[in-house]
Write an enzyme that holds these catalytic residues in place. Structure first.
Site, PDB file in Angstrom:
ATOM      1  N   ARG A 137       0.828  -1.219   0.000  1.00  0.00           N
ATOM      2  CA  ARG A 137       0.000   0.000   0.000  1.00  0.00           C
ATOM      3  C   ARG A 137       0.866   1.274   0.000  1.00  0.00           C
ATOM      4  NH1 ARG A 137      -3.952  -0.195   4.814  1.00  0.00           N
ATOM      5  NH2 ARG A 137      -2.187  -1.235   5.812  1.00  0.00           N
ATOM      6  N   LYS A 184      -1.072   4.372  -1.193  1.00  0.00           N
ATOM      7  CA  LYS A 184      -2.002   4.884  -0.169  1.00  0.00           C
ATOM      8  C   LYS A 184      -1.245   5.746   0.843  1.00  0.00           C
ATOM      9  CE  LYS A 184      -4.318   3.334   3.981  1.00  0.00           C
ATOM     10  NZ  LYS A 184      -5.667   3.895   3.826  1.00  0.00           N
ATOM     11  N   LYS A 244     -20.302   3.022  -7.343  1.00  0.00           N
ATOM     12  CA  LYS A 244     -19.561   1.781  -7.542  1.00  0.00           C
ATOM     13  C   LYS A 244     -19.386   1.443  -9.013  1.00  0.00           C
ATOM     14  CE  LYS A 244     -23.381  -1.183  -6.939  1.00  0.00           C
ATOM     15  NZ  LYS A 244     -23.110  -2.059  -8.069  1.00  0.00           N
ATOM     16  N   GLY A 251     -23.844   3.043  13.576  1.00  0.00           N
ATOM     17  CA  GLY A 251     -23.074   1.982  14.237  1.00  0.00           C
ATOM     18  C   GLY A 251     -21.670   2.381  14.607  1.00  0.00           C
ATOM     19  N   TRP A 272     -18.583  -8.606  -0.314  1.00  0.00           N
ATOM     20  CA  TRP A 272     -17.269  -8.048  -0.022  1.00  0.00           C
ATOM     21  C   TRP A 272     -16.248  -9.123   0.346  1.00  0.00           C
ATOM     22  CZ3 TRP A 272     -19.259  -3.271   3.250  1.00  0.00           C
ATOM     23  CH2 TRP A 272     -19.951  -2.419   2.384  1.00  0.00           C
ATOM     24  N   ASP A 324     -26.754  -4.788   8.810  1.00  0.00           N
ATOM     25  CA  ASP A 324     -26.423  -3.902   7.686  1.00  0.00           C
ATOM     26  C   ASP A 324     -26.390  -4.671   6.372  1.00  0.00           C
ATOM     27  OD1 ASP A 324     -25.966  -1.657   9.333  1.00  0.00           O
ATOM     28  OD2 ASP A 324     -23.957  -2.401   9.838  1.00  0.00           O
ATOM     29  N   HIS A 365     -19.896  11.479   4.250  1.00  0.00           N
ATOM     30  CA  HIS A 365     -18.749  11.359   3.353  1.00  0.00           C
ATOM     31  C   HIS A 365     -17.943  12.647   3.299  1.00  0.00           C
ATOM     32  CE1 HIS A 365     -21.792   8.481   2.097  1.00  0.00           C
ATOM     33  NE2 HIS A 365     -20.764   7.677   1.928  1.00  0.00           N
TER      34      HIS A 365
END
Ligand SMILES: CN1c2c(nc(N)[nH]c2=O)NC[C@@H]1CNc1ccc(C(=O)N[C@@H](CCC(=O)N[C@@H](CCC(=O)N[C@@H](CCC(=O)O)C(=O)O)C(=O)O)C(=O)O)cc1
Ligand SMILES: N[C@@H](CCS)C(=O)O
Ligand SMILES: [Zn+2]
Length: 745
Positions: free
Chosen positions: A18, A21, A113, A421, A550, A588, A683
Site C-alpha cells: 500500500r 495509499k 460503484k 453503528g 465483499w 447492515d 462522506h
C-alpha cells in the site's frame, strides 16, 4: 508488429505494501511534497512494468496507474473539469484531488460503484457546453516512461462509450440532455490521443468498454458502432483492442466484430458460453480474440484444462487467439506468497495478481504448443449445506403486531435519534489493533482498551441525548472482515489489500468452505455497552449478502446456498443478542444493490435469494425485538420492493447526498414501516447545520409519519473525526427535538 499473446487487462496500483495509499495520504497531510509523491508513483509504475515483463507477458498493460481513480483520470485527460474546479488557483495535482475529495467550498464529484464490483469511481459531470480537449498527456508520458525502462506497454484507456455512459449530466443541464450527445467531440479527442501514442511508438492500445455488459438501448449500440467506425478510420493509430468484461456484451459483440478494431477481448469467466458462439460472428475471423479465461475478480487458481478447452472451442472461429484475465486485476490482491499465515490447503488453491500473471503465461505457452496441460486445481470444497427452510424466513408476527410490541417495550419518542453503528476509528484504536497483531499488546489489554473506547462512545451519546445508542464498533477492523475472522469457512489475509476507492482499501476475506459459527461474536461488546446505559443499545451485525459481496466467494456451489449458510450463522448471533437483553438488532446490507445483476433478466432470481437470506438471518427474532437494516453506497430506487421484502422493522438508508431522492422512492413504494433517511452526509467533513437537517426532516415528514420516522446520519462515522462528529450529532439531535415540538413550520 507484435502479437498480444499472453497478457492481463490491468493490474493493481496501490503497491504491494500500500505504498501509494501511504504516500497520497502523507501528501494530503502535508507530510511529503508533490515531488516526493510523484517519485513514489514513478517507482511503483516502474516496478509493475518490469515485473510484468519479467514474468513473461507478451503484452504489458500501461496507463493502469492512477493517483485516485481511472475514470477521474479520463475526465481530466479530456478536459471534462466542472466549472467549479476551474480557476481555483490550485496546481493540476491539487485540483485533481479536489475533484475527488472536495474542499470546504467545493463539492467533490459523486462517488459510485464500478459495475458490480467493490471498486468505486468518480462520476464525470458533463454539460451540453462541455468542450472536450486533449488536456493532458498521462497515457503518453507513462508510455514513454516505460519505454525508457525497456518495456513497450499497451496503454489502457477507458473507452469513449463507457466514459460517456458512466457520466451524468452536470447540475443545471436541460431535460433530455444525455452525455452520449457529446460522442462526436469525444471521438475526435480519442483520435488525437491515439495519434500521439502511435507517434510515441505504441503498437497496441486497449479501450475498455465494460458498459456493454449491461442492458443498452438501440441508440447506445448505434453510438458504439458510429464512434468505433470513426476512431478506427483514423490513419495514424496503433492497433486497437476493445475490452468488454463483467459479462456477455450481447448485441455489442457483433458490432465490435464488424468494426475496424483489430482485437476484442471477451470475459469467458462470467460468460463461458461465448466460447461456443463466436463462429456466428464472421468478423472475428480476421481479428485477434483475447480470451479472458483467468478470473480477474476472484482468487481461485484457474482450472487449466477448462480454460484450454474454452480456448480450443474458439480456435477455428477467430484470427489469432491471445490469453488474458477476464478483467483488470485491480480487484484482487498482489501476491499469495506474502500470506505466510494462511492454511496450506487454502493457500494451494489461491492465485492473486502475480500468480494470475503466471497462469496466463503458462496457458498461452500450452496453447502455442498445442499441449493440454494436466494440472487440475479443485477450486473449492465440494461439501454442501442443507436446504434452507422457507418457514424460517418468516417472522412470527406481522409488522402491525411487532410495532405494537416494540413500542411497548422500547418506549421511544417520535423521530427517534440514532446513529448507524461505527464511531470514529481513532489513531489510538487502530494502533492498538496493529500492536495486538504484532504481539506488542496482549489480548486482555486490547480488550480493556476497546471497552474503554466503548465507555467513551456511550457517554458521548448520552451527553448528546441520542435515543438509541450503539457501542461504536471500535473492535472491528472492517464490517465484513471482522465477521469473517470469527466464522469457520473463511480465511483472512495479512496483506491482501484491494483498492475500494481513492486511498481506501479493504482486505476481502476468502470464503472457501462451509460457513458456521462456533461461538457468539458480538454479544460481549454489545452487552458491555448496554451495561453502561439505561437507554437501548442496538446490536450491530453485517448481513449475509454484504458479507458475500465483499468477500471472495467459493464457486463450486450456487451463491444462494452460500448466502443461506452465512445467514444461519447470523441467525444464531441474533438469538444470542436477544438472550443477552439486546432489544434492537441492526443487520447492515449496504451491498444489497451492489450484487444486482447488470442485466435485468437476471435480477428477479438474485433478489429472491438475497432477500431470503436476510430474512433467514433475522426472522427468528421475537416480535418485540426490533430489527433494523441499513443500506448505503447506491441508489436504491430500483430495488425498493426488495427492501420492503426484507421485512425489517426499521430501514435506515443513505439519502443526504442524493438530496433525499429516496423519499420519493419510498412514497412510490408506499413503504409502511420505520424509516431513517440519512440527514447528514458522512462522506464530507462538513458539519451540517441544525436548520439544514430540520429541512430534510420536513421533507421526510411529508412521506413518513413522525412515529415511524428515524433521525440518523447517512452511514457509519468510522472515517470521520470527533471534531466533526460531535457538533454534527448535536445539530441532529436538536433538529429532531425541534421537529418533535412541531417547530418546523
Ligand atoms: C463501506 N465500504 C466497505 C466496503 N467493503 C468493505 N469490506 N468494507 C467497507 O467498509 N465497500 C464499500 C465501502 C467502501 N468504503 C470504505 C471506506 C473506508 C475504508 C477504509 O477506511 N479502509 C481502511 C482500512 C480499514 C482496515 O482494514 N483497518 C484495519 C487495518 C488498519 C491499518 O492499515 N493499520 C496500519 C497500522 C495502523 C497504525 O499503526 O496506526 C497497518 O496495518 O499498517 C484495522 O483497523 O485494524 C484504509 O485505511 O484503507 C474502506 C472502504
Ligand atoms: N454499521 C456500519 C455500517 C456501514 S455501511 C457502520 O456504522 O460503519
Ligand atoms: Zn453505510
Amino acid at each position: 508488429m507484435s502479437q498480444i499473446g499472453a497478457t492481463v487487462l490491468g493490474y493493481p496500483r496501490i503497491g504491494p505494501r500500500r505504498e501509494l495509499k501511504r504516500a497520497v495520504e502523507a501528501y494530503w497531510a502535508d507530510q511529503i511534497s508533490a515531488d516526493e509523491l510523484t517519485t513514489t508513483a514513478a517507482e511503483l509504475r516502474a516496478s509493475t512494468w518490469q515485473e510484468l515483463a519479467r514474468r513473461g507477458l507478451d503484452s504489458v498493460p500501461g496507463n493502469t496507474f492512477s493517483y485516485y481513480d481511472h475514470v477521474l483520470d479520463t475526465a481530466t485527460l479530456f478536459g471534462a473539469v466542472p466549472e467549479r474546479f476551474q480557476d481555483t488557483g490550485l496546481s493540476e495535482l491539487d485540483r485533481y484531488f479536489a475533484m475527488a475529495r472536495g474542499r470546504p467550498d467545493l463539492a467533490p464529484l459523486e462517488l459510485t460503484k464500478w459495475f458490480d464490483t467493490n471498486y468505486h469511481y468518480l462520476v464525470p459531470e458533463l454539460a451540453p457546453d462541455t468542450r472536450f480537449t486533449l488536456a493532458g498527456r498521462k497515457p503518453v508520458d507513462e508510455f514513454e516512461e516505460a519505454m525508457r525502462l525497456g518495456v513497450r506497454t499497451r496503454p489502457v484507456l477507458l473507452g469513449p462509450l463507457t466514459f460517456l455512459l458512466l457520466a451524468k449530466p452536470a447540475p443545471g443541464s436541460p431535460d433530455g440532455f444525455t452525455p452520449l450527445k457529446l460522442a462526436d467531440s469525444l471521438a475526435e479527442c480519442y483520435i488525437e490521443l491515439l495519434e500521439q501514442l502511435h507517434e510515441a511508438g505504441a503498437d497496441w492500445v486497449q479501450l475498455d468498454e465494460p458498459a456493454f455488459a449491461a442492458d443498452r438501448s438501440a441508440a447506445e449500440l448505434c453510438a458504439l458502432r458510429d464512434v468505433y467506425a470513426r476512431v478506427t478510420a483514423a490513419t495514424n493509430r496503433p492497433k486497437l483492442l476493445v475490452a468488454g468484461y463483467f459479462g456477455d456484451p450481447g448485441p455489442a459483440l457483433p458490432i465490435l466484430a464488424e468494426s475496424g478494431a483489430e482485437a476484442v477481448s471477451i470475459d469467458l469467466v462470467s460468460a463461458p458460453e461465448l466460447a461456443f458462439e463466436l463462429s456466428e460472428m464472421p468478423g472475428l475471423r480476421t481479428k485477434t480474440v483475447v480470451a479472458g479465461v483467468v478470473d480477474g475478480r476472484n482468487v481461485w487458481r484457474t482450472d487449466v484444462d477448462q480454460a484450454l478447452s474454452r480456448c480450443a472451442a474458439m480456435a477455428g472461429s477467430v484470427g489469432e487467439l491471445a490469453v488474458s484475465t477476464s478483467c483488470s486485476l485491480l480487484h484482487v490482491p498482489y501476491d499469495v506468497d506474502a500470506e505466510t499465515g494462511l492454511d496450506q490447503d487454502v493457500r494451494a488453491r489461491l492465485a492473486f495478481a502475480r500468480q494470475k500473471v503466471d497462469e496466463v503465461v503458462e496457458l498461452n505457452r500450452a496453447l502455442q504448443s498445442g499441449a493440454s496441460a494436466n494440472h487440475k486445481h479443485q477450486t473449492t470444497s465440494a461439501r454442501r449445506a442443507s436446504e434452507p427452510i422457507d418457514e424460517q424466513k418468516r417472522r412470527r408476527a406481522p409488522y402491525s403486531e411487532r410495532e405494537h410490541a416494540q413500542r411497548a417495550r422500547l418506549g421511544l419518542p417520535s423521530l427517534a435519534t440514532t446513529t448507524i453503528g461505527s464511531f470514529p476509528q481513532t489513531p489510538d484504536v487502530r494502533r492498538a489493533r496493529a500492536d495486538l497483531r504484532a504481539g506488542r499488546l496482549s489480548e486482555s489489554e486490547y480488550r480493556r482498551r476497546m471497552r474503554a473506547e466503548i465507555g467513551r462512545v456511550i457517554r458521548l451519546q448520552e451527553r448528546l441525548g441520542l435515543d438509541v445508542l450503539v457501542h461504536g464498533e471500535p473492535e472491528r477492523n472492517d464490517m465484513v472482515q471482522y465477521f469473517a475472522e470469527h466464522l469457520d469457512g473463511f480465511a483472512t489475509t495479512e496483506h491482501g489489500w484491494v483498492q475500494s476507492y481513492g486511498s481506501r482499501c479493504v482486505r476481502p476475506p476468502i470464503l472457501h468452505g462451509d460457513v458456521s459459527r462456533q461461538a457468539p461474536i458480538t454479544v460481549e461488546w454489545s452487552s458491555y455497552a448496554q451495561s453502561l446505559t439505561g437507554k437501548p443499545v442496538k446490536g450491530m451485525l453485517t448481513g449475509p449478502v454484504t458479507i458475500l459481496a465483499w468477500s471472495f466467494v467459493r464457486v463450486d456451489q450456487p451463491l444462494a446456498q452460500t448466502a443461506d449458510q452465512v445467514a444461519l450463522a447470523l441467525r444464531d448471533e441474533v438469538a444470542d443478542l436477544e438472550q443477552a437483553g439486546i432489544w434492537i438488532v441492526q443487520m447492515d446490507e449496504p451491498a444489497l444493490r451492489e450484487l444486482l445483476p447488470l442485466r435485468a433478466k437476471d435480477r428477479k432470481e438474485y433478489l429472491s435469494w438475497a432477500v431470503g437470506a436476510f430474512r433467514l438471518a433475522t426472522a427468528a427474532a421475537a416480535p418485540g425485538t426490533q430489527i433494523h437494516t441499513h443500506l448505503c453506497y447506491s441508489e436504491f430506487g430500483d430495488v425498493i420492493d426488495a427492501i420492503d421484502g426484507l421485512d425489517a422493522d426499521v430501514t435506515t438508508i443513505e439519502a443526504a447526498r442524493s438530496h433525499m431522492q429516496v423519499i420519493d422512492d419510498l412514497r412510490a413504494a408506499e413503504f409502511g414501516r420505520g424509516v431513517g433517511p440519512g440527514v447528514y452526509d458522512i462522506h464530507s467533513s462538513r458539519v451540517p447545520s441544525e436548520d439544514e437537517i430540520a429541512k430534510r426532516l420536513i421533507a421526510a415528514l411529508h412521506v413518513v409519519p413522525p412515529e415511524r420516522l428515524w433521525v440518523n446520519p447517512d452511514c457509519g462515522l468510522k472515517t470521520r473525526a470527533y471534531a466533526e462528529v460531535e457538533p454534527a450529532l448535536r445539530n441532529l439531535v436538536r433538529a429532531a427535538a425541534r421537529a418533535r415540538g412541531g417547530q418546523l413550520a
